[in-house]
Motif scaffolding. Sequence first.
Motif, PDB file in Angstrom:
ATOM      1  N   SER A  48      -5.671  -3.150  -0.273  1.00 32.98           N
ATOM      2  CA  SER A  48      -5.799  -2.989   1.032  1.00 32.98           C
ATOM      3  C   SER A  48      -4.721  -3.110   2.038  1.00 32.98           C
ATOM      4  N   GLY A  49      -4.800  -2.419   3.298  1.00 30.89           N
ATOM      5  CA  GLY A  49      -3.525  -2.367   3.860  1.00 30.89           C
ATOM      6  C   GLY A  49      -2.526  -1.453   3.381  1.00 30.89           C
ATOM      7  N   THR A  50      -1.348  -1.383   3.851  1.00 30.39           N
ATOM      8  CA  THR A  50      -0.255  -0.399   3.435  1.00 30.39           C
ATOM      9  C   THR A  50       0.545  -0.740   2.315  1.00 30.39           C
ATOM     10  N   ILE A  51       1.049   0.366   1.850  1.00 29.09           N
ATOM     11  CA  ILE A  51       2.242   0.100   0.873  1.00 29.09           C
ATOM     12  C   ILE A  51       3.413   0.641   1.419  1.00 29.09           C
ATOM     13  N   GLY A  52       4.519  -0.239   1.300  1.00 31.04           N
ATOM     14  CA  GLY A  52       5.649   0.074   1.925  1.00 31.04           C
ATOM     15  C   GLY A  52       6.522   1.421   1.394  1.00 31.04           C
ATOM     16  N   GLU A  53       7.660   1.476   2.041  1.00 38.38           N
ATOM     17  CA  GLU A  53       8.401   2.431   1.717  1.00 38.38           C
ATOM     18  C   GLU A  53       9.071   2.563   0.134  1.00 38.38           C
ATOM     19  N   ILE A  54       9.233   3.618  -0.483  1.00 42.55           N
ATOM     20  CA  ILE A  54       9.167   3.646  -1.817  1.00 42.55           C
ATOM     21  C   ILE A  54      10.807   3.590  -2.185  1.00 42.55           C
ATOM     22  N   THR A  55      10.988   2.792  -3.202  1.00 43.12           N
ATOM     23  CA  THR A  55      12.517   2.437  -3.714  1.00 43.12           C
ATOM     24  C   THR A  55      12.501   3.000  -5.233  1.00 43.12           C
TER      25      THR A  55
END
Length: 127
Positions: free
Chosen positions: A16-23
């Motif tokens: 739920s909520g957001t997934i951060g930037e992809i590394t």
Amino acid sequence: MINGSCLCGAVTYTVSGTIGEITHCHCKTCRKAHGSAFSSVASVQDSDFHLLNKDQLKSYESSTGKHRYFCSNCGSQIYAKRQDTAHIILRLGSLDSDIDSPEKEHIWVSEKANWYCINSQLPERDN
Ligand SMILES: [Zn+2]
Ligand SMILES: [Zn+2]
């Protein structure tokens, strides 16, 4: 709601909520754990990560205080967790849902496999 699972389906989760930037991590331990050139990951707050089925979930402490969680039946890497943090490091290959997080960078390029050529405009870091 964002869903994810392991290869055999024994481990399932939702975000739920957001997934951060992809590394994209090229470190040696990620290469070994995933059996691939690099691991694509993003951070998710602990409170946003919900394991639905975790009976088969096991972990391996690959460096002090950092545990890699995987399905003990099929071997899929699901997430990693560092002690004393409020987030997990989600293994994006385990996602079943599409996400719209932007790619951020390649890290640990100093340990990159010599047979893989990075073909992107993303920033590269040595660690
Ligand atoms: Zn599995
Ligand atoms: Zn890594």
